[in-house]
Design a protein around this motif. Structure first.
Motif, mmCIF file in Angstrom:
data_model
loop_
_atom_site.group_PDB
_atom_site.id
_atom_site.type_symbol
_atom_site.label_atom_id
_atom_site.label_comp_id
_atom_site.label_asym_id
_atom_site.label_seq_id
_atom_site.Cartn_x
_atom_site.Cartn_y
_atom_site.Cartn_z
ATOM 1 N N LEU A 16 0.972 -1.140 0.014
ATOM 2 C CA LEU A 16 -0.073 0.129 -0.013
ATOM 3 C C LEU A 16 1.002 1.385 -0.145
ATOM 4 O O LEU A 16 1.988 1.288 0.747
ATOM 5 N N GLU A 43 -3.184 5.161 1.161
ATOM 6 C CA GLU A 43 -3.648 3.924 1.265
ATOM 7 C C GLU A 43 -3.965 3.393 2.670
ATOM 8 O O GLU A 43 -4.754 3.011 3.000
ATOM 9 N N SER A 75 -6.752 2.846 5.085
ATOM 10 C CA SER A 75 -7.159 1.584 5.661
ATOM 11 C C SER A 75 -7.153 1.581 7.408
ATOM 12 O O SER A 75 -8.220 0.937 7.777
ATOM 13 N N THR A 128 -7.805 -0.183 -2.300
ATOM 14 C CA THR A 128 -6.942 0.494 -3.191
ATOM 15 C C THR A 128 -7.721 0.845 -4.440
ATOM 16 O O THR A 128 -8.775 0.294 -4.636
ATOM 17 N N SER A 129 -7.490 1.858 -5.075
ATOM 18 C CA SER A 129 -8.118 2.374 -6.253
ATOM 19 C C SER A 129 -8.244 1.215 -7.241
ATOM 20 O O SER A 129 -9.139 1.050 -8.107
#
Length: 119
Positions: free
Chosen positions: A8, A12, A16, A24-25
């Protein structure tokens, strides 16, 4: 020891921690959670995190997942089957966490691909 890893960005990771879910995207776009094994990890870092000076590496305890992993062939430049999770990923599934900093020395992409192709 689990051989299931998730990388990540710092942003991110911070999101989280707040939400309790690792997202994630790219995972949201593809509809599943992307993981790497230890043999796939170096090339994952090289291909997808080149612009990051610092990332978070998570080791995931597969026994804490609510759904089984699905191993699927990679698209594009990668070869082999990669672990995917078609479910939510909770921060509770993390067994270890490391902060990785970009080093001065890095193996060339061709060498990393060769390592991954041999497994």
């Amino acid at each position: 020891m689990s051989d299931l890893y998730k990388v990540l960005t710092i942003v991110e990771w911070n999101e989280s921690v707040k939400s309790g879910l690792i997202e994630t995207s790219l995972d949201n776009k593809d509809g599943f959670i992307h993981f790497s094994s230890s043999t796939q990890l170096a090339l994952t870092l090289d291909l997808y995190f080149k612009s990051d000076n610092k990332v978070i590496l998570l080791q995931i305890d597969e026994n804490k997942l609510d759904s089984p992993l699905i191993y699927e062939e990679a698209d594009g430049e990668r070869i082999g089957k990669f672990p995917h999770l078609y479910d939510k990923l909770s921060v509770q599934s993390i067994s270890k966490k490391w902060e990785l900093h970009r080093n001065a020395f890095q193996l060339p992409s061709e060498v990393l691909k060769y390592i991954e192709d041999r497994n």
